[in-house]
Design a protein around this motif. Structure first.
Motif, PDB file in Angstrom:
ATOM      1  N   THR A 129      -7.799  -5.576   8.183  1.00 25.10           N
ATOM      2  CA  THR A 129      -6.921  -4.422   7.951  1.00 25.10           C
ATOM      3  C   THR A 129      -5.515  -4.992   7.868  1.00 25.10           C
ATOM      4  O   THR A 129      -4.941  -5.393   8.878  1.00 25.10           O
ATOM      5  N   THR A 130      -4.985  -5.072   6.658  1.00 26.09           N
ATOM      6  CA  THR A 130      -3.770  -5.861   6.437  1.00 26.09           C
ATOM      7  C   THR A 130      -2.680  -5.001   5.810  1.00 26.09           C
ATOM      8  O   THR A 130      -2.908  -4.344   4.785  1.00 26.09           O
ATOM      9  N   TRP A 131      -1.504  -5.042   6.406  1.00 30.73           N
ATOM     10  CA  TRP A 131      -0.375  -4.294   5.847  1.00 30.73           C
ATOM     11  C   TRP A 131       0.250  -5.080   4.704  1.00 30.73           C
ATOM     12  O   TRP A 131       0.579  -6.258   4.849  1.00 30.73           O
ATOM     13  N   ASP A 132       0.354  -4.440   3.550  1.00 28.62           N
ATOM     14  CA  ASP A 132       0.987  -5.058   2.383  1.00 28.62           C
ATOM     15  C   ASP A 132       2.406  -4.517   2.306  1.00 28.62           C
ATOM     16  O   ASP A 132       2.623  -3.359   1.939  1.00 28.62           O
ATOM     17  N   GLU A 133       3.334  -5.385   2.676  1.00 31.02           N
ATOM     18  CA  GLU A 133       4.734  -4.965   2.804  1.00 31.02           C
ATOM     19  C   GLU A 133       5.297  -4.487   1.457  1.00 31.02           C
ATOM     20  O   GLU A 133       5.973  -3.464   1.383  1.00 31.02           O
ATOM     21  N   ALA A 134       4.982  -5.234   0.397  1.00 33.34           N
ATOM     22  CA  ALA A 134       5.568  -4.898  -0.908  1.00 33.34           C
ATOM     23  C   ALA A 134       5.034  -3.552  -1.402  1.00 33.34           C
ATOM     24  O   ALA A 134       5.783  -2.697  -1.871  1.00 33.34           O
ATOM     25  N   ALA A 135       3.730  -3.363  -1.245  1.00 31.49           N
ATOM     26  CA  ALA A 135       3.121  -2.126  -1.764  1.00 31.49           C
ATOM     27  C   ALA A 135       3.202  -0.982  -0.758  1.00 31.49           C
ATOM     28  O   ALA A 135       2.940   0.167  -1.109  1.00 31.49           O
ATOM     29  N   GLN A 136       3.576  -1.303   0.468  1.00 34.90           N
ATOM     30  CA  GLN A 136       3.674  -0.280   1.526  1.00 34.90           C
ATOM     31  C   GLN A 136       2.349   0.445   1.737  1.00 34.90           C
ATOM     32  O   GLN A 136       2.298   1.671   1.839  1.00 34.90           O
ATOM     33  N   HIS A 137       1.296  -0.340   1.770  1.00 32.89           N
ATOM     34  CA  HIS A 137       0.018   0.277   2.105  1.00 32.89           C
ATOM     35  C   HIS A 137      -0.867  -0.718   2.864  1.00 32.89           C
ATOM     36  O   HIS A 137      -0.588  -1.912   2.924  1.00 32.89           O
ATOM     37  N   TRP A 138      -1.943  -0.184   3.426  1.00 32.82           N
ATOM     38  CA  TRP A 138      -2.920  -1.008   4.124  1.00 32.82           C
ATOM     39  C   TRP A 138      -4.010  -1.447   3.150  1.00 32.82           C
ATOM     40  O   TRP A 138      -4.423  -0.650   2.292  1.00 32.82           O
ATOM     41  N   THR A 149      -7.299   0.370  -0.624  1.00 31.17           N
ATOM     42  CA  THR A 149      -5.928   0.471  -0.136  1.00 31.17           C
ATOM     43  C   THR A 149      -5.648   1.910   0.255  1.00 31.17           C
ATOM     44  O   THR A 149      -6.222   2.852  -0.326  1.00 31.17           O
ATOM     45  N   ALA A 150      -4.771   2.058   1.230  1.00 31.85           N
ATOM     46  CA  ALA A 150      -4.343   3.391   1.650  1.00 31.85           C
ATOM     47  C   ALA A 150      -3.039   3.255   2.412  1.00 31.85           C
ATOM     48  O   ALA A 150      -2.908   2.361   3.247  1.00 31.85           O
ATOM     49  N   PRO A 151      -2.062   4.111   2.122  1.00 33.82           N
ATOM     50  CA  PRO A 151      -0.818   4.031   2.886  1.00 33.82           C
ATOM     51  C   PRO A 151      -1.007   4.356   4.363  1.00 33.82           C
ATOM     52  O   PRO A 151      -0.248   3.891   5.202  1.00 33.82           O
ATOM     53  N   LEU A 152      -2.037   5.156   4.662  1.00 38.17           N
ATOM     54  CA  LEU A 152      -2.245   5.592   6.044  1.00 38.17           C
ATOM     55  C   LEU A 152      -3.577   5.061   6.565  1.00 38.17           C
ATOM     56  O   LEU A 152      -4.582   5.104   5.857  1.00 38.17           O
ATOM     57  N   CYS A 153      -3.554   4.598   7.798  1.00 36.88           N
ATOM     58  CA  CYS A 153      -4.784   4.074   8.383  1.00 36.88           C
ATOM     59  C   CYS A 153      -4.925   4.625   9.797  1.00 36.88           C
ATOM     60  O   CYS A 153      -3.993   4.539  10.598  1.00 36.88           O
ATOM     61  N   VAL A 154      -6.073   5.221  10.067  1.00 36.11           N
ATOM     62  CA  VAL A 154      -6.295   5.793  11.403  1.00 36.11           C
ATOM     63  C   VAL A 154      -7.494   5.097  12.038  1.00 36.11           C
ATOM     64  O   VAL A 154      -8.596   5.107  11.488  1.00 36.11           O
ATOM     65  N   MET A 155      -7.250   4.513  13.194  1.00 38.04           N
ATOM     66  CA  MET A 155      -8.332   3.840  13.913  1.00 38.04           C
ATOM     67  C   MET A 155      -8.972   4.851  14.861  1.00 38.04           C
ATOM     68  O   MET A 155      -8.353   5.315  15.818  1.00 38.04           O
ATOM     69  N   GLY A 408      -9.629  -6.648  12.778  1.00 41.11           N
ATOM     70  CA  GLY A 408      -8.791  -7.677  12.141  1.00 41.11           C
ATOM     71  C   GLY A 408      -7.480  -7.143  11.605  1.00 41.11           C
ATOM     72  O   GLY A 408      -7.162  -7.315  10.424  1.00 41.11           O
ATOM     73  N   ILE A 409      -6.708  -6.519  12.472  1.00 37.25           N
ATOM     74  CA  ILE A 409      -5.488  -5.833  12.017  1.00 37.25           C
ATOM     75  C   ILE A 409      -4.292  -6.786  12.000  1.00 37.25           C
ATOM     76  O   ILE A 409      -4.009  -7.459  12.989  1.00 37.25           O
ATOM     77  N   SER A 410      -3.601  -6.841  10.847  1.00 38.81           N
ATOM     78  CA  SER A 410      -2.339  -7.598  10.745  1.00 38.81           C
ATOM     79  C   SER A 410      -1.271  -6.673  10.194  1.00 38.81           C
ATOM     80  O   SER A 410      -1.488  -5.997   9.178  1.00 38.81           O
ATOM     81  N   GLY A 411      -0.117  -6.664  10.853  1.00 37.89           N
ATOM     82  CA  GLY A 411       0.964  -5.752  10.459  1.00 37.89           C
ATOM     83  C   GLY A 411       2.062  -6.445   9.695  1.00 37.89           C
ATOM     84  O   GLY A 411       1.800  -7.384   8.928  1.00 37.89           O
ATOM     85  N   ARG A 412       3.279  -5.973   9.911  1.00 36.51           N
ATOM     86  CA  ARG A 412       4.438  -6.552   9.209  1.00 36.51           C
ATOM     87  C   ARG A 412       4.506  -8.053   9.453  1.00 36.51           C
ATOM     88  O   ARG A 412       4.218  -8.514  10.559  1.00 36.51           O
ATOM     89  N   ALA A 434       4.507  -0.902  17.562  1.00 38.09           N
ATOM     90  CA  ALA A 434       5.631  -1.349  16.724  1.00 38.09           C
ATOM     91  C   ALA A 434       5.222  -2.525  15.841  1.00 38.09           C
ATOM     92  O   ALA A 434       4.508  -3.419  16.292  1.00 38.09           O
ATOM     93  N   GLY A 435       5.663  -2.483  14.602  1.00 34.50           N
ATOM     94  CA  GLY A 435       5.328  -3.563  13.671  1.00 34.50           C
ATOM     95  C   GLY A 435       4.089  -3.261  12.837  1.00 34.50           C
ATOM     96  O   GLY A 435       3.690  -4.063  11.999  1.00 34.50           O
ATOM     97  N   PHE A 436       3.490  -2.095  13.063  1.00 35.39           N
ATOM     98  CA  PHE A 436       2.264  -1.716  12.342  1.00 35.39           C
ATOM     99  C   PHE A 436       2.459  -0.308  11.774  1.00 35.39           C
ATOM    100  O   PHE A 436       1.967   0.672  12.333  1.00 35.39           O
TER     101      PHE A 436
END
Ligand code: N01
Length: 563
Positions: A129-138, A149-155, A408-412, A434-436
Motif C-alpha cells: 500500500t504505497t502513497w504516490d506523492e506526485a499523483a496524490q493517491h494510494w 489506485t485510489a486517493p482514499l484508503c481505509v484499513m 505493507g504500508i509506505s507513506g510520504r 502523520a505522514g500517511f
C-alpha cells in the motif's frame, strides 16, 4: 478526487507489461464488520470502492475464529449494527450471547441486504500500500496481482486478525494435527477419541476447552498465565427482553455510546472501598450470578484502585477454589500476578468446572515450561512428554498492529509504517498517522477499540471517516493528514490516561507483551468510548483541529470543514 469508474475491475488489469492500474475513489482493506459498513457509507457518498478481503467470505474475525465454543461476550442485542432501523428490527438473535455461526450468518445477511458483495474481491490479500506523492493517491497491490489506485484508503483490518503461532522448537516434527483457534478449519474438527493439547488460556482457550473436553478422549491444558473468567450465563433469547430492546432501540443505542465501553449495563458509581465487605460480597455475587462483563462494572474504581481491584479478584479466586475440586488445580487456575481485568477478562461457559472432569488435566507452565514439541506430543521442562494426537494453539494474535503492518504500508517519502511504528504505534485519535495522507484506520491503536463494544466503535469511526470524506469532497480538498504535533500530544494523552489505571501492570496483549520483541506500549485508548466520541466530534466541529488539508479549498479549509 478521481472520477468514479465503477465498471472497471482490478481483476481486469492487463497482466503483461506495465499494468495499467484500475482507478477507484477509495479502497477498503477487510470485509469484516468495519469494512462492510465502510463500503456501505462510501457507496452512499457516490464513491467507487474496491474492497479486498483475504477470506472467502465476509465476517472478518467471525469468519476466521470458528473454534468450538466461539461466542461473543457482548450481548447480542448490543453486538449488532445500529445504522439501519430496519436491520435492527428485522434481525432476530436466538441467544443472549451469540455464537460464532449466528454472528457470521448476520454478517452475510448484512452483505446481501445491502448488496455489498459486488465490490468485494475475496481471497485476496493486500501486499503493498504505497502513497504516490506526485499523483496524490494510494497504489494498492495484492497477492493476486491486482494493482489499483485510489486517493482514499481505509484499513478495516481488525484488531485481532493476525493469528500468532508460538515459535516452539520441534513443532514441525509433530506427528499429529495442529490448529490455531484464529484460523479454524471451515469444516470443523472431530476430536472424538482423540487426545488433545490446548496451549493458551485466554478467551479463545477458555471458550474452547469445555467444548473440546465434551468430545475428546482427553484434554491437556497448557497454561502459562491463568486468567480471570466470569460465567456467561448464556441462554436462549428472552422474547420480552428482545421486545424491550426493540421498542426503544434508538435511545438505548444512543445511551450505550456514552458509556465507558460502549455497552449499556448497570454501572455502579461507587468505589469498592465505600462498601462494607458484606455489601461487596452481595454485589459481586449478584453480578456473578447475572453473568457476563457487567461483573467488572460492580464498582467504579476496579480499574483504578489496587485495593478495590483486590476485592473483586479475591471474590473470583474464591469462586475458582469453590468450583474446582482438586485444590492444587484450583490454585494453579487462580490468577495472582496481575489485577483482575488488566488482562482481558474472559467470559465462559463451564470453564472452571471442566477441570473436575476425569478427561481434563492442567499443566502449569510456570512450574514446568514447554521445552519442545516432539513427534508424540509436548515435552515439558521436567522431561515429561505429554502424548497427544492434536494440538490446539489458542495463543492469540499480534494485536492491533499486526494486520495493519502486513498490508505493507509506505507513506510520504517512502517511509514504511513498520519503521515509523518501530517503538510502538503512533496515531492521532487512532484514525490517522502523520505522514500517511488519506489513510484511515478503523479502530486503530490509540482509539478505544478493543476496550469497547467493537460494533459501537466501528460505527463511530466509519461515520466519522465518511463525514470527513464527504466534507473533503464537497470542498474539493484532496488530502487530509494528521499533523505531527497533534499526533504527539494524542500519543502522550493515551499513554498518560493508561498509566492512571492499573492496566499497565499486566503483561497483556494490550501492551504488546505477548509478542517477543514487540514494544511495550499500551495500545488502546482507555479514556472511555463516550469521552472519546466527544473529542472526535469536537475536533471535527472545530474544522478538524490537528489535521492538515491540501487541495483546492485549502485556503479556507477550516471554516469549510466546520460547517
Ligand atoms: O488470545 P490471548 P485469545 N506458550 O492472547 C498463551 C478476543 N476474543 O485468542 O498470558 C504457552 O488472550 C498466553 O499466555 P500468556 C478478546 O479480546 C474475544 O484467547 O501470554 N502459552 C495466553 O494464555 C481476547 O482477549 C472472544 O502468558 C502461550 C494465550 O496463549 C482476544 O481476542 C473470544 C504461548 C493467548 O491468549 C485474544 O484472545 C476470543 C506460548 N509460547 C477472543 N504464547 C469473545 O468475544 C501464548 N500463550 C468472548
Amino acid at each position: 478526487m478521481t472520477q468514479a469508474q465503477p465498471n472497471r475491475r482490478a481483476g481486469d488489469t492487463p497482466r503483461s507489461g506495465a499494468p495499467e492500474a484500475a482507478a477507484f475513489d477509495a479502497v477498503v482493506v477487510g470485509a469484516g464488520f468495519a469494512g462492510l459498513y465502510m463500503l456501505h457509507r462510501l457507496r452512499g457518498l457516490g464513491l467507487s470502492v474496491r474492497v479486498f478481503e483475504a477470506g472467502e467470505g465476509v465476517g472478518g474475525t467471525w469468519y476466521w475464529n470458528r473454534y468450538p465454543g466461539a461466542r461473543c461476550d457482548v450481548e447480542s442485542m448490543q453486538y449488532s449494527y445500529s445504522f439501519s432501523e430496519e436491520l435492527q428490527q428485522e434481525w432476530q438473535w436466538s441467544e443472549r450471547f451469540s455464537g460464532q455461526p449466528e454472528i457470521l450468518r448476520y454478517a452475510n445477511h448484512v452483505a446481501d441486504r445491502f448488496d455489498l458483495r459486488r465490490d468485494i474481491r475475496f481471497e485476496t490479500s493486500v501486499t503493498a500500500t504505497t502513497w504516490d506523492e506526485a499523483a496524490q493517491h494510494w497504489i494498492v497491490e495484492t497477492d493476486r496481482g491486482d494493482r489499483i489506485t485510489a486517493p482514499l484508503c481505509v484499513m478495516a483490518t481488525g484488531c485481532l486478525s493476525a493469528a500468532r503461532m508460538p515459535g516452539i522448537p520441534g513443532l514441525e516434527s509433530f506427528g499429529g494435527d495442529t490448529y490455531h483457534t484464529g484460523h479454524w478449519p471451515h469444516g470443523g474438527v472431530d476430536f472424538t477419541g482423540r487426545r488433545v493439547a490446548v496451549v493458551g488460556t485466554g478467551s479463545s482457550g477458555i471458550q474452547s476447552i469445555p467444548v473440546i473436553a465434551e468430545q475428546a478422549a482427553h484434554v491437556t491444558v497448557f497454561q502459562r498465565t491463568p486468567n480471570f473468567s466470569i460465567p456467561a450465563r448464556n441462554k436462549p433469547m428472552d422474547e420480552g427482553y428482545e421486545t424491550l430492546w426493540k421498542s426503544d432501540y434508538r435511545a438505548r443505542r444512543l445511551k450505550a455510546r456514552t458509556m465507558r465501553n460502549g455497552i449499556l449495563y448497570n454501572l455502579n458509581d461507587m468505589s469498592a472501598m465505600e462498601a462494607s465487605e458484606a455489601e461487596r460480597r452481595h454485589e459481586y455475587e449478584t453480578r456473578w450470578q447475572g453473568g457476563g462483563l457487567a461483573f467488572m462494572a460492580a464498582y467504579s474504581d476496579l480499574a483504578l484502585n489496587a485495593d478495590s481491584n483486590r476485592t473483586a479478584a479475591d471474590f473470583v479466586r474464591g469462586k475458582i477454589r469453590a468450583i474446582v475440586r482438586d485444590a492444587a488445580t484450583a490454585e494453579a487456575l487462580a490468577p495472582t500476578t496481575y489485577p483482575i481485568g488488566t488482562k482481558r477478562i474472559c467470559v465462559d461457559s463451564d470453564y472452571y468446572d471442566t477441570f473436575n472432569r476425569d478427561n481434563v488435566s492442567l499443566v502449569d507452565l510456570r512450574a514446568t515450561p514447554i521445552e519442545e514439541v516432539t513427534p508424540a506430543g509436548i515435552m515439558t521442562a521436567d522431561g515429561t512428554v505429554h502424548e497427544v494426537d492434536s494440538i490446539v494453539f489458542a495463543t492469540g494474535f499480534d494485536a492491533m498492529t499486526g494486520a495493519l503492518l502486513k498490508a505493507g504500508i509506505s507513506g510520504r517519502a517512502g517511509v514504511r509504517l513498520a519503521d515509523k511504528w518501530e517503538a510502538g504505534p503512533r496515531t492521532y485519535l487512532g484514525l490517522m498517522t502523520a505522514g500517511f495522507p488519506n489513510l484511515f484506520t478503523i479502530t486503530g491503536p490509540g482509539s478505544p477499540s478493543v476496550l469497547s463494544n467493537m460494533m459501537v466503535s466501528i460505527e463511530q469511526h466509519v461515520d466519522w471517516i465518511a463525514d470527513c470524506i464527504a466534507r473533503m469532497r464537497s470542498r474539493g480538498v484532496r488530502t487530509i493528514e494528521a499533523t505531527q504535533e497533534a499526533e504527539d500530544s494524542w500519543v502522550e494523552h493515551v499513554n498518560e490516561v493508561a498509566h492512571r489505571t492499573l492496566y499497565p501492570r499486566a503483561a497483556s496483549w494490550y501492551m504488546g507483551a505477548n509478542i517477543p520483541g514487540k514494544p511495550r506500549v499500551f495500545m488502546p485508548y482507555i479514556g472511555g468510548v463516550g469521552v472519546y466520541r466527544e473529542s472526535c466530534d469536537e475536533i471535527a466541529a472545530k474544522g478538524y483541529e490537528g489535521f492538515r488539508f491540501s487541495g483546492a479549498a485549502v485556503a479556507n479549509e477550516t471554516s469549510a470543514a466546520a460547517e
